[in-house]
Design a protein around this motif. Structure first.
Motif, PDB file in Angstrom:
ATOM      1  N   HIS A  52       0.864  -1.180   0.000  1.00  0.00           N
ATOM      2  CA  HIS A  52       0.000   0.000   0.000  1.00  0.00           C
ATOM      3  C   HIS A  52       0.900   1.229   0.000  1.00  0.00           C
ATOM      4  CE1 HIS A  52      -2.717   3.206   1.255  1.00  0.00           C
ATOM      5  NE2 HIS A  52      -3.627   2.482   0.637  1.00  0.00           N
ATOM      6  N   GLN A  53       0.582   2.156  -0.872  1.00  0.00           N
ATOM      7  CA  GLN A  53       1.313   3.427  -0.974  1.00  0.00           C
ATOM      8  C   GLN A  53       0.346   4.538  -0.593  1.00  0.00           C
ATOM      9  OE1 GLN A  53       4.560   3.896  -2.686  1.00  0.00           O
ATOM     10  NE2 GLN A  53       4.482   5.986  -2.004  1.00  0.00           N
ATOM     11  N   SER A  54       0.658   5.235   0.488  1.00  0.00           N
ATOM     12  CA  SER A  54      -0.211   6.338   0.888  1.00  0.00           C
ATOM     13  C   SER A  54       0.483   7.647   0.566  1.00  0.00           C
ATOM     14  CB  SER A  54      -0.524   6.264   2.380  1.00  0.00           C
ATOM     15  OG  SER A  54       0.612   6.630   3.133  1.00  0.00           O
ATOM     16  N   GLY A  55      -0.147   8.722   0.878  1.00  0.00           N
ATOM     17  CA  GLY A  55       0.462  10.032   0.688  1.00  0.00           C
ATOM     18  C   GLY A  55       0.663  10.714   2.017  1.00  0.00           C
ATOM     19  N   GLY A  56       0.585   9.941   3.090  1.00  0.00           N
ATOM     20  CA  GLY A  56       0.632  10.523   4.426  1.00  0.00           C
ATOM     21  C   GLY A  56       2.024  10.852   4.903  1.00  0.00           C
ATOM     22  N   ARG A  80      -6.354   6.790  -3.095  1.00  0.00           N
ATOM     23  CA  ARG A  80      -6.963   7.470  -4.239  1.00  0.00           C
ATOM     24  C   ARG A  80      -6.441   8.904  -4.354  1.00  0.00           C
ATOM     25  NH1 ARG A  80     -10.750   5.809  -7.322  1.00  0.00           N
ATOM     26  NH2 ARG A  80     -11.401   4.161  -5.901  1.00  0.00           N
ATOM     27  N   GLU A  81      -6.261   9.568  -3.226  1.00  0.00           N
ATOM     28  CA  GLU A  81      -5.750  10.941  -3.250  1.00  0.00           C
ATOM     29  C   GLU A  81      -4.338  10.983  -3.836  1.00  0.00           C
ATOM     30  OE1 GLU A  81      -4.943  14.757  -0.321  1.00  0.00           O
ATOM     31  OE2 GLU A  81      -5.624  12.884   0.553  1.00  0.00           O
ATOM     32  N   GLY A 111       5.203   7.887   4.325  1.00  0.00           N
ATOM     33  CA  GLY A 111       4.147   7.919   3.320  1.00  0.00           C
ATOM     34  C   GLY A 111       4.643   7.880   1.896  1.00  0.00           C
ATOM     35  N   SER A 112       5.896   8.238   1.663  1.00  0.00           N
ATOM     36  CA  SER A 112       6.404   8.187   0.300  1.00  0.00           C
ATOM     37  C   SER A 112       7.022   6.830  -0.014  1.00  0.00           C
ATOM     38  CB  SER A 112       7.425   9.300   0.076  1.00  0.00           C
ATOM     39  OG  SER A 112       8.484   9.146   0.975  1.00  0.00           O
ATOM     40  N   SER A 113       7.066   5.951   0.957  1.00  0.00           N
ATOM     41  CA  SER A 113       7.591   4.600   0.748  1.00  0.00           C
ATOM     42  C   SER A 113       6.431   3.622   0.662  1.00  0.00           C
ATOM     43  CB  SER A 113       8.490   4.179   1.908  1.00  0.00           C
ATOM     44  OG  SER A 113       9.630   4.984   1.968  1.00  0.00           O
ATOM     45  N   PRO A 114       6.536   2.649  -0.233  1.00  0.00           N
ATOM     46  CA  PRO A 114       5.481   1.635  -0.269  1.00  0.00           C
ATOM     47  C   PRO A 114       5.602   0.752   0.963  1.00  0.00           C
ATOM     48  CG  PRO A 114       7.248   1.029  -1.750  1.00  0.00           C
ATOM     49  CD  PRO A 114       7.592   2.383  -1.201  1.00  0.00           C
TER      50      PRO A 114
END
Length: 135
Positions: A46-50, A90-91, A54-57
Motif C-alpha cells: 500500500h502506498q499512501s500520501g501521508g 486514491r488521493e 508515506g512516500s515509501s510503499p
C-alpha cells in the motif's frame, strides 16, 4: 535506464480499461519479496500520501491493511502463482496517475510497520513518466 533498475517483474493491469502496467519490481525487490513471503505468507503493498514513511510503499501480510473506496488497485504481481496486490490511496493516485512506479530496495530501516524493516532494508519507489503508447 540503470540496469539495476530494469524491471524484474511487471504487474498486470488492474484499472478498468487499461492494458498496460503501472508498477514493476526490480529484481532485488522481487528476491526480497520471495524471501519475506516464506516468513509472512501472502503479501500486499500500500502506498499512501501521508506523513512518516508515506512516500515509501508499505508491505504487509495480505489483508492486514484494509483497503476500501479511498484506495486504488494499481496492479497485481504474480509471485509464482500467488497474487501480490499493489494499492495506492486514491488521493495520492490523483498526483501520481501519470507515472510508472518501480519498487526497489535500499539498505536502511524504513517503517516498523512494513515487513522488510527487520531485514535492514526498505522498499522505495522510483518513478518515471508513464507512456502507455510505448508498451
Amino acid at each position: 535506464m540503470d540496469s539495476s533498475l530494469a524491471p524484474g517483474l511487471e504487474a498486470a493491469a488492474a484499472l478498468p480499461g487499461e492494458d498496460f502496467s503501472r508498477v514493476a519490481l526490480t529484481p532485488v525487490a522481487l528476491a526480497l519479496l520471495l524471501r519475506l513471503r516464506e516468513t509472512h505468507g501472502r503479501l500486499m503493498f500500500h502506498q499512501s500520501g501521508g506523513c512518516c514513511d508515506g512516500s515509501s510503499p508499505m508491505c504487509y501480510p495480505h489483508g492486514e491493511f484494509l483497503t476500501g473506496d479511498a484506495d486504488v488497485l494499481l496492479g497485481v504481481f504474480d509471485l509464482d502463482g500467488e497474487d501480490l496486490e499493489f494499492w495506492m490511496s486514491r488521493e495520492q493516485f490523483g498526483y501520481w496517475k501519470h507515472t510508472h512506479l518501480t519498487v526497489d530496495v535500499v539498505s536502511g530501516r524504513g517503517s516498523g510497520f512494513s515487513v522488510e524493516a527487520p531485514e535492514g532494508k526498505r522498499f522505495l519507489i522510483r518513478s518515471r513518466l508513464l507512456d502507455p503508447g510505448s508498451k
